[in-house]
Design an enzyme around this catalytic site. Structure first.
Site, mmCIF file in Angstrom:
data_model
loop_
_atom_site.group_PDB
_atom_site.id
_atom_site.type_symbol
_atom_site.label_atom_id
_atom_site.label_comp_id
_atom_site.label_asym_id
_atom_site.label_seq_id
_atom_site.Cartn_x
_atom_site.Cartn_y
_atom_site.Cartn_z
ATOM 1 N N ASP A 272 52.093 30.693 43.157
ATOM 2 C CA ASP A 272 52.134 31.729 42.124
ATOM 3 C C ASP A 272 53.388 32.550 42.355
ATOM 4 O OD1 ASP A 272 50.977 33.401 44.470
ATOM 5 O OD2 ASP A 272 51.413 34.895 42.926
ATOM 6 N N ASP B 255 43.932 37.897 44.063
ATOM 7 C CA ASP B 255 44.336 38.158 45.432
ATOM 8 C C ASP B 255 43.467 39.294 45.976
ATOM 9 O OD1 ASP B 255 45.240 40.474 44.377
ATOM 10 O OD2 ASP B 255 47.343 40.183 44.912
#
Lengths: 379, 379
Positions: free
Chosen positions: A269, A96
Site C-alpha cells: 500500500d 492499519d
C-alpha cells in the site's frame, strides 16, 4: 480467535525469483496476489469515488485507524453500519493499527508499555492508544484485515532502542491477539527491527510462532536507502511462513513493488499514486512525467495508451491545461491514472509469475524506468 | 451563413403557462428542452469527469470563450482537434462570447465601438476582443452553438447608458452574423436592455428581424431582485419568435429555472450547482441543506433518495465527514448530486409540460422550497 471464510492459497512461485502468485479469499471477496491496496486514509481514496477505484481493478482498499478514530470517530462509523457501508465499498478493507501515525503524525506521542498517549494532530486533544484499544477500534470499523499495534521508531536509531521497540511490538502483538473478538476479521502481525537483519529475523520468528493469519513488514520506507530496504526484505521473508500472506507496509514506488515481489512480498500500500497524481506527476512505463511541463502543451498522446480508465483517451495537453488552470479535474484524472498504472503493474506481475517470466518482466520495466537493476537472485 | 443539421421543434405549450416542451436537434445530438447546461468554464465542469456529466443526463455543456482564449488559448484547442475532442465530450457544446466576462472578470475593460480592450485576470496581458474576434475564437473552439458578443453593463444604470449598450449589442450582433463562417455552428443573438421592459422589447424586435437561429436574454442575474428579473423575462419572451430556442443566460436557482420555464424559456446555464456543491450546500426538494451541519453527523439518509448518481446510496453522515475532513470527494460528490438534481428538475418539468400539469409541478416544488410563489399566469 476462530475466524471463518478466510483462505490463503499459494498458487505458484516464480522459477527465477521469490515472486509468489497467490490468492487470499475473504468473506467479502477474493484478492489476487501480489496486490496493491489503494489508500483511503480518511474513508476516501483522495479525489476518487469508490466505484472508480473498483473499476480499475482494486480488490481491497485501506483505511486508517488513527485518522478515522479521530474523525469522524469509530463510534460514528460503527453507528452508520461499519466502514464498508459508510464509504460505499463492499470489497475487503484492511485497516492499519495507528502505530505508524503515532510515529509520523501525532504531536507529543509518548510510548509506555501500556500503550501510547498522544495529542491529536487535528485539534490537540490528548488521547490514548493501547493494543486493546486499537483492536477495539478496528472491530468497530469492521475491517476484514486488522493490523496489530506496533511500536515504530525513526531510523537511524541505536540497536538498543530498536530492540526495545521490537520487543514491545511483539508483546503488543500478543495483547492484540488476545483482545481480538470478531470472527469475520483476521489480524496480521508486524515485523519490526529497523535495518538490523538479525533483529528482523528474530522478530519474524517470534511472531511466526504466535501463528497469525498474515504477516507484515513494518517500519521501512521511512527515509532509508532503497537498497537498505531491499536488504531487510531479503532477510525477513525467508523467516516468514510460506503459507501466509506477506504485506510490505507503506511501500512504495513502482520499482519498490517489483523489488518486493521478487523477494516474496504479496501485498503493498502507498499514498504515492494519488499524492503524485495530485502534483501532476504521472507514472508510466517510461518513468514519471510532469504534466505541468511546457513540452506537453500540444501533446496529443494519452498519458500511457494501455493504462485504461474512463478518460484514457484524453491528451497530455488537456491534462497539462487542467493543472495549469488549477482545476480539480487534473488531480482527479491523474490520481486515477496512477492507481490504474499500479493495478496494471500488479496484474502484469501476476501474469509473469504464472509464466515463470517475472525476471524478464522486472528487467523490462526497470529498463523503461531508467533504473539500475540491483536485483539478481534475492534471498 | 447557411448551416446544416440544426432543427428546432416546438412540441407542446403548457395549457396554463408559457412553458414550452421542445427539441433542438444538432449534428452532435438532440437536446430536449427545457434544458439545463452544466458549465465547463475552462474546459471542465469543475470536479467532474465528462462521463459523469453525461451519465446524469446532460445533453449539452457550456464552455467559456474568454477563459479558454486566455488559457490554454484557442490555437491550442484548435490544434488539439477542437473543444469536443480536447475535453472528451462528444455531445453539443455552447460557447459564450466573452461579453459577460469583460464585464465581470477582466481588469480595466474598455469598450469602444470596434470592440473591447482589457487586461487578462490571469496575467495582466492587454488584449482585445471584437465581435469578429469572438466569432473567430468560437469557430476555432468548434462549438455547436456560439453566442454573439454583447455589451453587458452593471445594474442599476441610467437609461442612456443602457440604451447605448443595447444599441451597441445589436450592431455587434450584426457584425458577428457577418463574420460567421462555420456551417456546423449556429449563432444565438443576445437581448440586452437592463431592467427597462420597453428597451428589452425593442431590442428583441431588432434582433428578431435579423433572423438568428436562437435568442438569449442576457444581462440578468447581476444582482437585481428575482421579481425584477421575472418581470423582464415576461416582457421579453413574447417578443421573441416562437419557433426559435430561448436561452436565459447565467440563471440560476432552481426556483429561477421554473419561473423562467413558466415564461417560455428553453435553456439555462449556471455555475450554482457545482459552486454550491463545493461549499457543502445540497439542492433538494426541501430546499438547500448545509452538509457541514452537526445535525447530519449520524444521518443515514441519502442527500435525496430519488436523485440518482453512482454514489446516491451514500449517507449525509459520510458527506458531512468528507467536508469536515477537507477531502476532495465531498465537493466532487455534491457537485454531481446538485447537477443531477438540476437535470432531474428539467426532466420533471418536461414531463409536466407534456401532461399540461406544469403549474401543479411548479406549485409543488415551490412549496417544498418554502418559496412564495409570485407566478400565476405570466405574459
Amino acid at each position: 480467535m476462530q475466524t471463518a471464510g478466510f483462505q490463503f492459497e499459494l498458487l505458484h512461485v516464480d522459477r527465477n525469483s521469490g515472486a509468489r502468485l497467490a490468492r487470499l479469499t475473504t468473506p467479502r471477496g477474493v484478492i489476487d496476489l501480489p496486490t496493491f491496496m489503494p489508500v483511503g486514509t480518511c474513508g476516501t481514496v483522495k479525489g476518487l469515488t469508490y466505484d472508480q477505484v473498483e473499476k480499475i481493478g482494486a480488490q481491497i482498499t485501506l483505511g486508517n485507524t488513527y485518522h478515522l478514530a479521530l474523525r469522524p470517530g469509530a463510534d460514528v462509523v460503527e453507528a452508520m453500519g461499519g466502514l464498508h457501508k459508510f464509504i460505499g465499498w463492499s470489497k475487503p478493507i484492511l485497516t492499519d493499527s495507528g502505530g505508524f501515525q503515532l510515529f509520523s503524525l501525532a504531536k507529543i506521542s509518548k510510548i509506555r508499555e501500556s500503550g501510547a498517549t498522544f495529542q491529536s494532530h487535528i485539534d490537540g486533544r490528548k488521547l490514548e492508544l493501547t493494543p486493546e484499544k486499537s483492536v477495539e477500534i478496528q472491530e468497530q470499523l469492521g475491517s476484514d484485515i486488522a493490523m496489530v499495534l506496533d511500536h515504530v521508531i525513526g531510523l537511524p536509531a541505536d540497536r538498543n532502542a530498536i530492540l526495545d521497540a521490537c520487543e514491545r511490538s511483539i508483546r503488543w502483538a500478543g495483547r492484540c491477539q488476545n483482545a481480538h473478538r470478531r470472527s469475520d476479521q483476521i489480524q496480521f502481525a508486524i515485523v519490526q527491527g529497523g535495518l538490523d537483519a538479525d533483529l528482523r529475523k528474530w522478530c519474524a520468528g517470534e511472531l511466526t510462532a504466535m501463528e497469525f493469519p498474515g504477516y507484515a513488514i513494518g517500519g521501512l520506507s521511512v527515509g532509508e536507502e532503497p537498497a537498505e530496504m531491499y536488504r531487510i526484505i531479503s532477510a525477513t521473508t525467508p523467516c516468514l511462513p510460506v503459507d501466509k500472506p506477506r504485506y510490505l507496509m507503506g511501500v512504495g514506488r513502482p520499482q519498490d513493488l517489483l523489488e518486493g515481489i521478487a523477494r516474496g512480498i504479496d501485498m503493498f500500500d502507498c499514498v504515492m499514486p494519488t499524492r503524485n497524481g495530485r502534483n501532476a506527476s504521472a507514472f508510466t512505463d517510461q518513468g514519471e512525467l510532469n504534466l505541468r511541463n511546457k513540452c506537453h502543451q500540444l501533446d496529443p498522446q494519452p498519458v500511457q495508451a494501455d493504462v485504461l480508465t474512463d478518460w484514457s483517451h484524453l491528451s497530455r495537453a488537456y491534462l497539462r491545461h487542467l493543472f495549469k488552470a488549477g482545476e480539480m479535474l487534473g488531480p482527479i484524472l491523474l490520481s486515477l491514472h496512477n492507481l490504474a498504472y499500479y493495478m496494471g503493474l500488479m496484474r502484469q506481475a501476476r501474469e509473469a509469475i504464472a509464466h515463470d517470466s517475472f525476471l524478464e518482466f522486472y528487467q523490462e520495466r526497470m529498463a523503461g524506468w531508467g533504473e539500475p537493476a540491483p536485483f539478481n537472485r534475492p534471498c
